[in-house]
Write a protein that holds these residues in place. Structure first.
Motif, mmCIF file in Angstrom:
data_model
loop_
_atom_site.group_PDB
_atom_site.id
_atom_site.type_symbol
_atom_site.label_atom_id
_atom_site.label_comp_id
_atom_site.label_asym_id
_atom_site.label_seq_id
_atom_site.Cartn_x
_atom_site.Cartn_y
_atom_site.Cartn_z
ATOM 1 N N PHE A 155 9.149 -2.459 4.750
ATOM 2 C CA PHE A 155 8.698 -2.303 6.286
ATOM 3 C C PHE A 155 7.586 -0.874 5.918
ATOM 4 O O PHE A 155 7.159 -0.785 4.863
ATOM 5 N N ASP A 156 6.785 -0.528 7.229
ATOM 6 C CA ASP A 156 5.790 0.493 7.069
ATOM 7 C C ASP A 156 4.853 0.250 6.195
ATOM 8 O O ASP A 156 4.523 1.172 5.553
ATOM 9 N N SER A 157 4.162 -0.811 6.415
ATOM 10 C CA SER A 157 2.895 -1.312 5.636
ATOM 11 C C SER A 157 1.687 -0.966 6.216
ATOM 12 O O SER A 157 0.742 -1.531 6.010
ATOM 13 N N GLU A 158 1.598 0.439 6.957
ATOM 14 C CA GLU A 158 0.205 0.635 7.504
ATOM 15 C C GLU A 158 -1.016 0.850 6.476
ATOM 16 O O GLU A 158 -2.163 1.001 6.939
ATOM 17 N N PHE A 159 -0.533 1.080 5.076
ATOM 18 C CA PHE A 159 -1.433 1.463 4.167
ATOM 19 C C PHE A 159 -2.058 0.047 3.454
ATOM 20 O O PHE A 159 -2.782 -0.055 2.667
ATOM 21 N N GLY B 240 0.945 -1.141 0.015
ATOM 22 C CA GLY B 240 0.107 0.059 0.043
ATOM 23 C C GLY B 240 1.012 1.337 0.074
ATOM 24 O O GLY B 240 0.278 2.193 -0.274
ATOM 25 N N ASP B 241 1.939 1.083 0.238
ATOM 26 C CA ASP B 241 2.985 2.661 0.355
ATOM 27 C C ASP B 241 4.499 2.098 0.012
ATOM 28 O O ASP B 241 5.322 2.519 0.587
ATOM 29 N N LEU B 242 4.515 1.196 -1.162
ATOM 30 C CA LEU B 242 5.811 0.554 -1.168
ATOM 31 C C LEU B 242 6.949 1.611 -2.045
ATOM 32 O O LEU B 242 7.374 1.286 -3.302
ATOM 33 N N HIS B 243 7.173 2.688 -1.459
ATOM 34 C CA HIS B 243 8.345 3.700 -2.161
ATOM 35 C C HIS B 243 9.707 3.233 -1.701
ATOM 36 O O HIS B 243 9.911 2.468 -0.578
ATOM 37 N N THR B 244 10.544 4.007 -2.170
ATOM 38 C CA THR B 244 11.864 3.460 -1.619
ATOM 39 C C THR B 244 12.356 3.959 -0.239
ATOM 40 O O THR B 244 13.233 3.385 0.288
ATOM 41 N N GLY B 245 11.393 4.704 0.450
ATOM 42 C CA GLY B 245 11.564 4.867 1.861
ATOM 43 C C GLY B 245 10.763 3.844 2.715
ATOM 44 O O GLY B 245 10.895 4.096 3.946
ATOM 45 N N SER B 246 10.371 2.794 1.934
ATOM 46 C CA SER B 246 9.669 1.842 2.838
ATOM 47 C C SER B 246 10.615 0.575 2.547
ATOM 48 O O SER B 246 9.852 -0.537 2.787
ATOM 49 N N VAL B 247 11.699 0.561 2.291
ATOM 50 C CA VAL B 247 12.507 -0.579 1.949
ATOM 51 C C VAL B 247 14.030 -0.061 2.807
ATOM 52 O O VAL B 247 14.291 1.076 2.858
HETATM 53 MG MG MG Z 1 5.378 5.244 5.203
#
Ligand code: MG
Ligand code: SR1
Length: 408
Positions: free
Chosen positions: A254-258, A230-237
């Motif tokens: 990480f950071d898959s709250e979306f 849901g929010d897999l940009h390069t800041g979520s890796v």
């Molecule tokens: Mg995020």
């Protein structure tokens, strides 16, 4: 007013000591490092280490958007979506996600593996690093849940339960507003340099872009294909390369709250768009070789995705009506939708609220061309997505468009 207590650096030791699942993993009485490191848009994030070097990360969802403050309330239940999606994905590809030690639902806290020996991939890209293997790993990650959380791997009852449990409407509304509406219908949150004002107006008055946004939003809201990040940009890796090597020995999403049941191509398009932004930065800085390397990540992620999805395909639970022709058509459809979603993500990261450091840390004279180039790529993808939508075609469009528009 929140009805739960926020963690602080003063209370975190006692919190860890009170939770046996955490107290067994770190010496809460001897914490030597304790920092709030959250630099995202939404949450508190603490990194703690004890005197023997053991660490963990605690993330707490605030009841509002951190980026804007209390005026924008936001359900902290997003922490449950993050914890449960990480656990669901971890069950499929454990090496590509952090381990979760504890999810404290009443306080919306996730305690997880310490990844402080990793770097946020966007940061590494901005520093000019080439972390080999990360893009292919993320392609494999996306394929694992595109298959493993879908009807290809789950029976009808389990699938329906999963879809119901992962409904995430407040958070999805953010995406629907920021990614699919506001780039072309300004809600007062858009901003660009004066030199790019005309580019933003051309984008929002482009009828094909408007129609594409509508199609993308409809697809996002109606296609419950798999439990996507849901929010897999390069800041979520997060990426890690051993000393002296440019090849990753660990890559973690990480950071898959979306997370929610949505279209598989959404995650792919978001990630590929962020590679284009990394390339726009490199071209703006005159680093053409590295820009080409950034654009080649597009091919690596797609290849990683397709290879893994095809590998999993023979194990689908019901091959009767879903034969190999269907697989080819599905991959082709996802390829075209990837271009559509990438166009939306490029537009919103350039004109909308949550911009990216790749572009924003460029000096204004360089940013002007990078911004113009990224918006032109978005408009080209929308126009050309029904033709050759191969990864190489995307790379070629992005390379020529970004180079033609740069202002260095
Ligand atoms: Mg995020
Ligand atoms: C108000 S939240 C803005 C953005 O931050 C998240 O990382 C998502 O990308 C969201 O769109």
């Amino acid at each position: 007013m929140a009805n739960y207590e926020f963690l602080t650096t003063d209370t975190i030791g006692a919190y860890i000591a009170s939770k046996p699942e955490l107290a067994s993993r770190i010496d809460a009485a001897n914490l030597v490092r304790l920092n709030e490191i959250g630099d995202g848009n939404l949450n508190l994030v603490f990194l703690v280490k004890d005197s023997s070097g053991r660490g963990m990360c605690l993330k707490q969802a605030l009841p509002y958007v951190r980026l804007t403050g209390e005026g924008w309330p936001m359900t902290p239940d997003r922490a449950r979506h993050e914890a449960e999606s990480i656990q669901a994905h971890h069950a499929l590809v454990p090496e590509l996600l952090p381990e979760i030690f504890l999810f404290d639902e009443p306080r919306h806290i996730i305690a997880m593996e310490d990844l402080s020996d990793h770097q946020v991939w966007r940061t590494a890209l901005n520093l000019g690093e080439r972390d080999e293997g990360a893009a292919a790993a993320m392609g494999r990650y996306m394929a694992s849940y595109a298959f493993g959380t879908s009807l290809f791997a789950m029976d009808r009852e389990a699938l329906s339960e999963a879809i119901a449990r992962t409904q995430n409407p407040q958070i999805c509304t953010i995406t629907e507003d920021l990614i699919f509406t506001e780039p072309v219908v300004d809600a007062g949150r858009n901003e660009v340099l004066p030199a790019n004002q005309r580019d933003a107006v051309e984008l929002s008055s482009d009828p094909q872009m408007m129609a594409a946004m509508g199609e993308a939003k409809w697809t996002f809201m109606t296609h419950a294909e798999a439990l996507i990040h849901g929010d897999l940009h390069t800041g979520s890796v997060m990426v890690r390369c051993p000393d002296g090597s440019t090849t990753c020995d660990s890559v973690k999403a990480f950071d898959s709250e979306f997370a929610f049941y949505g279209p598989v191509a959404f995650d792919i398009g978001i990630l590929l768009a962020n590679y284009v932004l990394a390339a726009a930065r490199a071209y703006a800085l005159g680093e053409d070789d590295r820009a080409a390397w950034c654009l080649n990540l597009i091919a690596e992620s797609w290849q990683g995705f397709e290879t893994e999805f095809r590998r999993l395909w023979p194990s689908r639970i019901d091959p009767r009506v879903w034969g190999d022709d269907f697989l080819d058509a599905l991959l082709d459809r996802w390829g075209s939708e990837t271009w559509l979603f990438a166009a939306c993500e490029l537009s919103r990261r350039i004109v909308g609220l949550a911009k990216t450091s790749d572009i924003e840390t460029l000096s204004p004279d360089l940013r002007e061309g990078a911004v113009r180039g990224a918006l032109q790529v978005a408009r080209a993808l929308v126009r050309k997505r029904h033709g050759d939508h191969s990864p190489q075609a995307l790379i070629d469009i992005a390379a020529s468009t970004l180079q033609a528009n740069r202002t260095n």
